[in-house]
Motif scaffolding. Structure first.
Motif, PDB file in Angstrom:
ATOM      1  N   PRO A 155      -9.072 -18.298  48.935  1.00 12.58           N
ATOM      2  CA  PRO A 155     -10.163 -17.779  49.769  1.00 12.58           C
ATOM      3  C   PRO A 155     -11.319 -18.782  49.905  1.00 12.58           C
ATOM      4  N   GLY A 156     -11.706 -19.039  51.143  1.00 12.57           N
ATOM      5  CA  GLY A 156     -12.830 -19.920  51.421  1.00 12.57           C
ATOM      6  C   GLY A 156     -12.501 -21.392  51.470  1.00 12.57           C
ATOM      7  N   LEU A 157     -11.311 -21.793  51.009  1.00 11.73           N
ATOM      8  CA  LEU A 157     -11.009 -23.229  50.912  1.00 11.73           C
ATOM      9  C   LEU A 157     -10.977 -23.898  52.282  1.00 11.73           C
ATOM     10  N   ALA A 158     -10.262 -23.324  53.228  1.00  9.28           N
ATOM     11  CA  ALA A 158     -10.152 -23.943  54.555  1.00  9.28           C
ATOM     12  C   ALA A 158     -11.507 -24.071  55.230  1.00  9.28           C
ATOM     13  N   ASP A 159     -12.387 -23.094  55.011  1.00  7.17           N
ATOM     14  CA  ASP A 159     -13.709 -23.123  55.642  1.00  7.17           C
ATOM     15  C   ASP A 159     -14.678 -24.085  54.951  1.00  7.17           C
ATOM     16  N   ALA A 160     -14.300 -24.577  53.779  1.00  4.05           N
ATOM     17  CA  ALA A 160     -15.177 -25.468  53.026  1.00  4.05           C
ATOM     18  C   ALA A 160     -15.017 -26.932  53.428  1.00  4.05           C
ATOM     19  N   ALA A 161     -14.254 -27.199  54.493  1.00  6.25           N
ATOM     20  CA  ALA A 161     -14.028 -28.562  54.989  1.00  6.25           C
ATOM     21  C   ALA A 161     -13.560 -29.492  53.879  1.00  6.25           C
ATOM     22  N   PRO A 162     -12.440 -29.159  53.227  1.00  2.00           N
ATOM     23  CA  PRO A 162     -11.976 -30.004  52.126  1.00  2.00           C
ATOM     24  C   PRO A 162     -11.446 -31.343  52.614  1.00  2.00           C
ATOM     25  N   TRP A 163     -11.541 -32.343  51.765  1.00  2.00           N
ATOM     26  CA  TRP A 163     -10.833 -33.593  52.010  1.00  2.00           C
ATOM     27  C   TRP A 163      -9.358 -33.377  51.710  1.00  2.00           C
ATOM     28  N   GLY A 164      -8.503 -34.018  52.501  1.00  2.00           N
ATOM     29  CA  GLY A 164      -7.131 -34.231  52.110  1.00  2.00           C
ATOM     30  C   GLY A 164      -7.013 -35.662  51.605  1.00  2.00           C
ATOM     31  N   THR A 165      -5.830 -36.082  51.271  1.00  2.00           N
ATOM     32  CA  THR A 165      -5.661 -37.460  50.820  1.00  2.00           C
ATOM     33  C   THR A 165      -6.036 -38.448  51.920  1.00  2.00           C
ATOM     34  N   ARG A 166      -5.838 -38.060  53.178  1.00  4.04           N
ATOM     35  CA  ARG A 166      -6.206 -38.940  54.297  1.00  4.04           C
ATOM     36  C   ARG A 166      -7.705 -39.190  54.311  1.00  4.04           C
ATOM     37  N   VAL A 179     -14.465 -32.849  43.135  1.00  2.00           N
ATOM     38  CA  VAL A 179     -13.436 -32.016  42.519  1.00  2.00           C
ATOM     39  C   VAL A 179     -12.103 -32.372  43.153  1.00  2.00           C
ATOM     40  N   VAL A 180     -11.094 -32.648  42.329  1.00  2.00           N
ATOM     41  CA  VAL A 180      -9.741 -32.931  42.803  1.00  2.00           C
ATOM     42  C   VAL A 180      -8.868 -31.738  42.439  1.00  2.00           C
ATOM     43  N   LEU A 181      -8.303 -31.113  43.449  1.00  2.00           N
ATOM     44  CA  LEU A 181      -7.433 -29.967  43.234  1.00  2.00           C
ATOM     45  C   LEU A 181      -5.982 -30.432  43.344  1.00  2.00           C
ATOM     46  N   GLY A 182      -5.283 -30.472  42.208  1.00  2.00           N
ATOM     47  CA  GLY A 182      -3.896 -30.918  42.190  1.00  2.00           C
ATOM     48  C   GLY A 182      -3.700 -32.064  41.225  1.00  2.00           C
ATOM     49  N   GLY A 183      -2.685 -31.950  40.357  1.00  2.00           N
ATOM     50  CA  GLY A 183      -2.442 -32.964  39.341  1.00  2.00           C
ATOM     51  C   GLY A 183      -1.172 -33.762  39.552  1.00  2.00           C
ATOM     52  N   GLY A 184      -0.773 -33.925  40.827  1.00  2.00           N
ATOM     53  CA  GLY A 184       0.384 -34.752  41.131  1.00  2.00           C
ATOM     54  C   GLY A 184       0.001 -36.216  41.272  1.00  2.00           C
ATOM     55  N   VAL A 185       0.853 -36.982  41.924  1.00  2.00           N
ATOM     56  CA  VAL A 185       0.649 -38.434  42.020  1.00  2.00           C
ATOM     57  C   VAL A 185      -0.643 -38.768  42.759  1.00  2.00           C
ATOM     58  N   ALA A 186      -0.805 -38.252  43.974  1.00  2.11           N
ATOM     59  CA  ALA A 186      -1.980 -38.615  44.779  1.00  2.11           C
ATOM     60  C   ALA A 186      -3.267 -38.120  44.136  1.00  2.11           C
ATOM     61  N   ALA A 261     -19.707 -29.384  43.307  1.00  2.38           N
ATOM     62  CA  ALA A 261     -19.421 -30.768  43.676  1.00  2.38           C
ATOM     63  C   ALA A 261     -19.921 -31.031  45.084  1.00  2.38           C
ATOM     64  N   ASP A 262     -19.922 -32.306  45.444  1.00  2.00           N
ATOM     65  CA  ASP A 262     -20.320 -32.689  46.795  1.00  2.00           C
ATOM     66  C   ASP A 262     -19.137 -32.689  47.757  1.00  2.00           C
ATOM     67  N   GLU A 263     -17.941 -32.939  47.210  1.00  7.18           N
ATOM     68  CA  GLU A 263     -16.721 -32.885  48.015  1.00  7.18           C
ATOM     69  C   GLU A 263     -15.606 -32.298  47.157  1.00  7.18           C
ATOM     70  N   ILE A 264     -14.636 -31.668  47.827  1.00  4.64           N
ATOM     71  CA  ILE A 264     -13.426 -31.218  47.149  1.00  4.64           C
ATOM     72  C   ILE A 264     -12.230 -31.854  47.839  1.00  4.64           C
ATOM     73  N   LEU A 265     -11.384 -32.481  47.056  1.00  6.20           N
ATOM     74  CA  LEU A 265     -10.176 -33.139  47.546  1.00  6.20           C
ATOM     75  C   LEU A 265      -8.975 -32.277  47.173  1.00  6.20           C
ATOM     76  N   VAL A 266      -8.189 -31.887  48.171  1.00  2.00           N
ATOM     77  CA  VAL A 266      -7.007 -31.067  47.932  1.00  2.00           C
ATOM     78  C   VAL A 266      -5.764 -31.940  48.007  1.00  2.00           C
ATOM     79  N   SER A 267      -5.023 -31.983  46.915  1.00  2.00           N
ATOM     80  CA  SER A 267      -3.788 -32.761  46.856  1.00  2.00           C
ATOM     81  C   SER A 267      -2.755 -31.938  46.099  1.00  2.00           C
ATOM     82  N   THR A 268      -2.235 -30.924  46.791  1.00  2.00           N
ATOM     83  CA  THR A 268      -1.339 -29.963  46.151  1.00  2.00           C
ATOM     84  C   THR A 268       0.064 -29.997  46.739  1.00  2.00           C
ATOM     85  N   GLY A 269       0.484 -31.174  47.161  1.00  2.00           N
ATOM     86  CA  GLY A 269       1.848 -31.329  47.659  1.00  2.00           C
ATOM     87  C   GLY A 269       1.907 -31.495  49.165  1.00  2.00           C
ATOM     88  N   ARG A 270       3.084 -31.854  49.646  1.00  2.00           N
ATOM     89  CA  ARG A 270       3.312 -32.096  51.064  1.00  2.00           C
ATOM     90  C   ARG A 270       4.601 -31.389  51.487  1.00  2.00           C
TER      91      ARG A 270
END
Length: 471
Positions: A155-166, A179-186, A261-270
């Motif tokens: 809830p709220g994540l998409a509206d929070a303008a998250p960074w992706g890996t790009r 904040v980095v969401l996801g503990g995979g490679v990227a 945080a100032d930015e949230i980076l989402v890296s939860t798979g592709r």
């Protein structure tokens, strides 16, 4: 099925949708064998890896790695007078993307004799590709559209303008708090990168970091991140994300805590990038492929790289592309030997011998199966491990060198089916492991592959000693 070899009125012999490294290689290898090829691209020729992933992310990481490596050596340590210059690192990153200008890659396509069609490509029937209002025809079509990020349903994540890996790899500033969401490679790599550039980083993962690797890998990487000041939160998930009018992101976790945080980076798979390819127009439900990358149930459509979901890694996609390009040319030219199991134009190494590197610090380099993977496949295995820091070459490489190595051996065949290395600069150990696995080199022969002294490669001897010399 339609015999497209009899069709001599097509615009091209081959149309490739997607001009990333995979699509470029399909077209190149086919063109070198006389195939008239065109490639369709809606963004930059060179694709995700060149501009928003592999190259820029590794450029962001390299300066921090070099600084920490120097600090591990007396003499070099004393010569260091400051921290990283973040602006200089970002500028170097931008240089590796050519300023997000693909003119150099376009020139390469021209020199290779490959036509470029700009726009969104989708299937419009067998051997038909629509780009805008124009339909192009071909005797074969290859899909090389890669993958796209998964955005978790928080809830709220998409509206929070998250960074992706790009967005992270192309960022023009370093956020004070990330904040980095996801503990995979990227996610892991970018946590290291931004921590070295000065961000206060928090990484959140539901499981261990790099949980698809051997269990000790995640433990060592978490410890290394914490030593760099990263707040590692494992076993937790976000329940809500909000960004206020001032731009501050608030992340609420299921353990009742909250992070700002100032930015949230989402890296939860592709996932494969196939939604807009028009697969329904040709009755395709699944992009499952054979080892020539021919889509099962067709004689004209190929799916290569991430889009077929076999191994979502650039180097594996390029490997598939080389096989596919040659297979397409052989079939179109009527010289195919790729239709037989022993044919020349096949890709098989991505079934069980995939090499992979995480450019963290320490690095993680692995090939083949983990011990759990092998046991799950019913293979009778024995695993051996060794402390990399106890190897003379590693001790010379850095004071306090910390690392670990592991081999997974198929006891019945006497060959290695998996290898993992964690430590500073271990990526260069990996190709030897990959060759041993792909070539199924017997252990009694590996005893005669003598590692040079004093190098980190001496760990191969130590691992074989741990396993025990064959009778």
């Amino acid at each position: 099925m339609t015999d497209l070899r009899e069709n001599d009125t097509t615009d091209y012999d081959l149309i490739v949708i997607g001009a990333g490294p995979v699509g470029e290689n399909v077209a190149d290898y086919a063109t070198k064998r006389g195939v008239r090829a065109a490639i369709v691209e809606s963004e930059l020729v060179g694709g995700e890896c060149s501009y928003w992933a592999c190259m820029p992310s590794k450029a962001l990481l390299r300066s921090g790695h070099a600084l920490r490596a120097a600090r591990r050596l007396p003499g070099a340590r004393e010569a260091i007078t400051g921290d990283l210059d973040a602006d200089a690192v970002l500028a170097r990153r931008t240089a590796f993307t050519s300023g997000w200008d693909d003119s150099g890659q376009v020139s390469w396509l021209e020199s290779a004799g490959i036509a470029l069609i700009r726009g969104e490509g989708c299937l419009d029937g067998p051997g038909r590709v629509r780009v805008g209002e124009r339909v192009y025809t071909a005797r074969a079509v290859a899909l090389a559209t890669g993958s796209v990020p998964r955005l978790p349903d928080v809830p709220g994540l998409a509206d929070a303008a998250p960074w992706g890996t790009r967005e992270a790899a192309s960022a023009d500033h370093v956020p004070p708090r990330l904040v980095v969401l996801g503990g995979g490679v990227a996610g892991t790599e970018l946590a290291f990168a931004f921590a070295s550039l000065g961000s206060a980083v928090t990484i959140i993962a539901r499981h261990a970091l790099l949980s698809r690797e051997e269990p000790f890998v995640g433990d060592m990487i978490a410890e290394a991140l914490e030593l760099q000041g990263v707040d590692v939160r494992l076993g937790v998930s976000p329940t809500r994300v909000d960004r206020n009018a001032g731009g501050v992101v608030a992340v609420t976790l299921d353990d009742g805590t909250a992070i700002e945080a100032d930015e949230i980076l989402v890296s939860t798979g592709r996932r494969p990038n196939s939604d807009e390819l028009g697969l329904d127009a040709v009755g395709i439900v699944s992009l499952s492929v054979d080892d020539t990358m021919l889509v099962n149930g067709t004689d004209w459509l190929y799916a290569v790289g991430d889009v077929n979901a076999r191994a979502l890694l650039t180097h594996q996609g390029k490997y598939q592309a080389r096989a596919a390009g040659e297979a397409i040319a052989a079939r179109l030219n009527g010289t195919a030997v790729c239709d037989e199991p022993w044919g020349a134009h096949v890709a098989t190494a991505d079934h069980s011998a995939v090499p992979r590197v995480v450019f963290s610090d320490p690095e993680v380099a692995a090939a083949g199966m983990t011990e759990k993977d092998a046991r799950d496949k019913g293979i009778a295995v024995r695993a051996v491990e060794y402390d990399l820091g106890a190897v003379a070459g590693a001790a010379l490489h850095a004071d306090g060198y910390s690392g670990r190595a592991k081999l997974v051996v198929d006891e019945e065949r006497g060959v290695i089916v998996g290898a993992t290395f964690v430590g500073q600069d271990v990526a260069d150990l990996l190709h030897a492991a990959t060759i041993a696995i792909v070539g199924e080199v017997p252990l009694d022969r590996l005893w005669h592959a003598v590692p040079a002294y004093p190098t980190i490669s001496e760990v191969w001897l130590r691992l074989l000693e741990e396993y025990g010399r064959p009778e």
